[in-house]
Design a protein around this motif. Structure first.
Motif, PDB file in Angstrom:
ATOM      1  N   MET A   1       0.848  -1.176   0.000  1.00 48.80           N
ATOM      2  CA  MET A   1       0.000   0.000   0.000  1.00 48.80           C
ATOM      3  C   MET A   1       0.894   1.240   0.000  1.00 48.80           C
ATOM      4  O   MET A   1       1.753   1.387   0.855  1.00 48.80           O
ATOM      5  N   THR A   2       0.681   2.109  -0.961  1.00 47.74           N
ATOM      6  CA  THR A   2       1.493   3.310  -1.047  1.00 47.74           C
ATOM      7  C   THR A   2       0.699   4.518  -0.580  1.00 47.74           C
ATOM      8  O   THR A   2      -0.511   4.603  -0.785  1.00 47.74           O
ATOM      9  N   ALA A   3       1.393   5.426   0.029  1.00 48.95           N
ATOM     10  CA  ALA A   3       0.753   6.666   0.469  1.00 48.95           C
ATOM     11  C   ALA A   3       0.692   7.631  -0.708  1.00 48.95           C
ATOM     12  O   ALA A   3       1.663   7.789  -1.437  1.00 48.95           O
ATOM     13  N   GLU A   4      -0.467   8.245  -0.877  1.00 50.74           N
ATOM     14  CA  GLU A   4      -0.607   9.223  -1.951  1.00 50.74           C
ATOM     15  C   GLU A   4      -0.047  10.556  -1.486  1.00 50.74           C
ATOM     16  O   GLU A   4      -0.238  10.968  -0.348  1.00 50.74           O
ATOM     17  N   ILE A   5       0.623  11.209  -2.394  1.00 50.52           N
ATOM     18  CA  ILE A   5       1.210  12.509  -2.093  1.00 50.52           C
ATOM     19  C   ILE A   5       0.222  13.579  -2.527  1.00 50.52           C
ATOM     20  O   ILE A   5      -0.312  13.539  -3.628  1.00 50.52           O
ATOM     21  N   LEU A   6      -0.005  14.526  -1.633  1.00 54.87           N
ATOM     22  CA  LEU A   6      -0.900  15.628  -1.959  1.00 54.87           C
ATOM     23  C   LEU A   6      -0.192  16.615  -2.877  1.00 54.87           C
ATOM     24  O   LEU A   6       0.987  16.912  -2.695  1.00 54.87           O
ATOM     25  N   THR A   7      -0.954  17.125  -3.825  1.00 49.65           N
ATOM     26  CA  THR A   7      -0.386  18.142  -4.713  1.00 49.65           C
ATOM     27  C   THR A   7      -0.436  19.493  -4.015  1.00 49.65           C
ATOM     28  O   THR A   7      -1.170  19.682  -3.037  1.00 49.65           O
ATOM     29  N   THR A   8       0.336  20.419  -4.533  1.00 44.29           N
ATOM     30  CA  THR A   8       0.334  21.780  -3.994  1.00 44.29           C
ATOM     31  C   THR A   8      -1.060  22.380  -4.087  1.00 44.29           C
ATOM     32  O   THR A   8      -1.513  23.075  -3.171  1.00 44.29           O
ATOM     33  N   GLU A   9      -1.759  22.114  -5.186  1.00 43.00           N
ATOM     34  CA  GLU A   9      -3.108  22.654  -5.374  1.00 43.00           C
ATOM     35  C   GLU A   9      -4.072  22.111  -4.322  1.00 43.00           C
ATOM     36  O   GLU A   9      -4.905  22.839  -3.797  1.00 43.00           O
ATOM     37  N   GLN A  10      -3.957  20.811  -4.025  1.00 39.27           N
ATOM     38  CA  GLN A  10      -4.824  20.221  -3.012  1.00 39.27           C
ATOM     39  C   GLN A  10      -4.560  20.823  -1.633  1.00 39.27           C
ATOM     40  O   GLN A  10      -5.490  21.123  -0.892  1.00 39.27           O
ATOM     41  N   ILE A  11      -3.295  20.998  -1.316  1.00 39.50           N
ATOM     42  CA  ILE A  11      -2.939  21.580  -0.019  1.00 39.50           C
ATOM     43  C   ILE A  11      -3.436  23.019   0.074  1.00 39.50           C
ATOM     44  O   ILE A  11      -4.031  23.421   1.083  1.00 39.50           O
ATOM     45  N   LEU A  12      -3.240  23.787  -0.966  1.00 36.74           N
ATOM     46  CA  LEU A  12      -3.683  25.179  -0.982  1.00 36.74           C
ATOM     47  C   LEU A  12      -5.202  25.271  -0.896  1.00 36.74           C
ATOM     48  O   LEU A  12      -5.741  26.076  -0.128  1.00 36.74           O
ATOM     49  N   PHE A  13      -5.904  24.448  -1.664  1.00 35.29           N
ATOM     50  CA  PHE A  13      -7.365  24.434  -1.639  1.00 35.29           C
ATOM     51  C   PHE A  13      -7.869  24.109  -0.232  1.00 35.29           C
ATOM     52  O   PHE A  13      -8.748  24.795   0.301  1.00 35.29           O
ATOM     53  N   ALA A  14      -7.327  23.060   0.374  1.00 41.18           N
ATOM     54  CA  ALA A  14      -7.751  22.662   1.715  1.00 41.18           C
ATOM     55  C   ALA A  14      -7.456  23.765   2.723  1.00 41.18           C
ATOM     56  O   ALA A  14      -8.304  24.094   3.563  1.00 41.18           O
ATOM     57  N   PHE A  15      -6.282  24.367   2.627  1.00 39.24           N
ATOM     58  CA  PHE A  15      -5.899  25.435   3.542  1.00 39.24           C
ATOM     59  C   PHE A  15      -6.861  26.618   3.441  1.00 39.24           C
ATOM     60  O   PHE A  15      -7.317  27.148   4.454  1.00 39.24           O
ATOM     61  N   ILE A  16      -7.210  27.005   2.226  1.00 41.12           N
ATOM     62  CA  ILE A  16      -8.133  28.133   2.027  1.00 41.12           C
ATOM     63  C   ILE A  16      -9.519  27.783   2.580  1.00 41.12           C
ATOM     64  O   ILE A  16     -10.151  28.609   3.250  1.00 41.12           O
ATOM     65  N   CYS A  17      -9.993  26.578   2.318  1.00 46.06           N
ATOM     66  CA  CYS A  17     -11.283  26.150   2.860  1.00 46.06           C
ATOM     67  C   CYS A  17     -11.271  26.178   4.383  1.00 46.06           C
ATOM     68  O   CYS A  17     -12.219  26.658   5.022  1.00 46.06           O
ATOM     69  N   TRP A  18     -10.202  25.656   4.972  1.00 44.37           N
ATOM     70  CA  TRP A  18     -10.119  25.612   6.431  1.00 44.37           C
ATOM     71  C   TRP A  18      -9.998  27.001   7.033  1.00 44.37           C
ATOM     72  O   TRP A  18     -10.521  27.252   8.116  1.00 44.37           O
TER      73      TRP A  18
END
Length: 126
Positions: A1-18
């Protein structure tokens, strides 16, 4: 099982939502703690002499804003686990679709604590 790496866009989107969810949560906490009647709009002061129970009025406003903050936290999480287009669509639905619900909920709260009678369907026709 491999861990998925978050993209910069996903991190930025989540950060803005939070951040947005956090702002609404802070508004909720401020409304809950306020000794004066809180207003829904920044430009619309509430006549405190019209509010019959300020603590209860402020508590209901706090619940309104806390409930509005929840989807932002959830959508931020969804943005880290799914395609951003899905998260973006959810965000637009929440942002735009919730505005009428917020306004109607606030009007109900204001009528409840201002002593103004609610308008019934039969009275609107007259």
């Amino acid at each position: 099982m491999t861990a998925e790496i978050l993209t910069t866009e996903q991190i930025l989107f989540a950060f803005i939502c939070w951040i947005c969810g956090g702002i609404f949560l802070i508004v909720s906490i401020a409304a809950y703690r306020s000794k004066r009647a809180v207003s829904f709009y920044a430009q619309m002061p509430v006549a405190e002499n019209r509010i019959t129970n300020i603590p209860a009025y402020n508590r209901e406003n706090a619940v309104l804003w806390a409930a509005y903050s929840i989807p932002y936290f959830l959508i931020g999480f969804v943005g880290t686990t799914t395609d951003l287009s899905i998260s973006g669509i959810l965000l637009v639905i929440v942002c735009v679709g919730s505005i009428p619900a917020l306004i109607l909920a606030y009007q109900r709260i204001y009528r409840k604590y201002s002593g103004e009678p609610s308008v019934k369907k039969d009275q609107r026709r007259a």
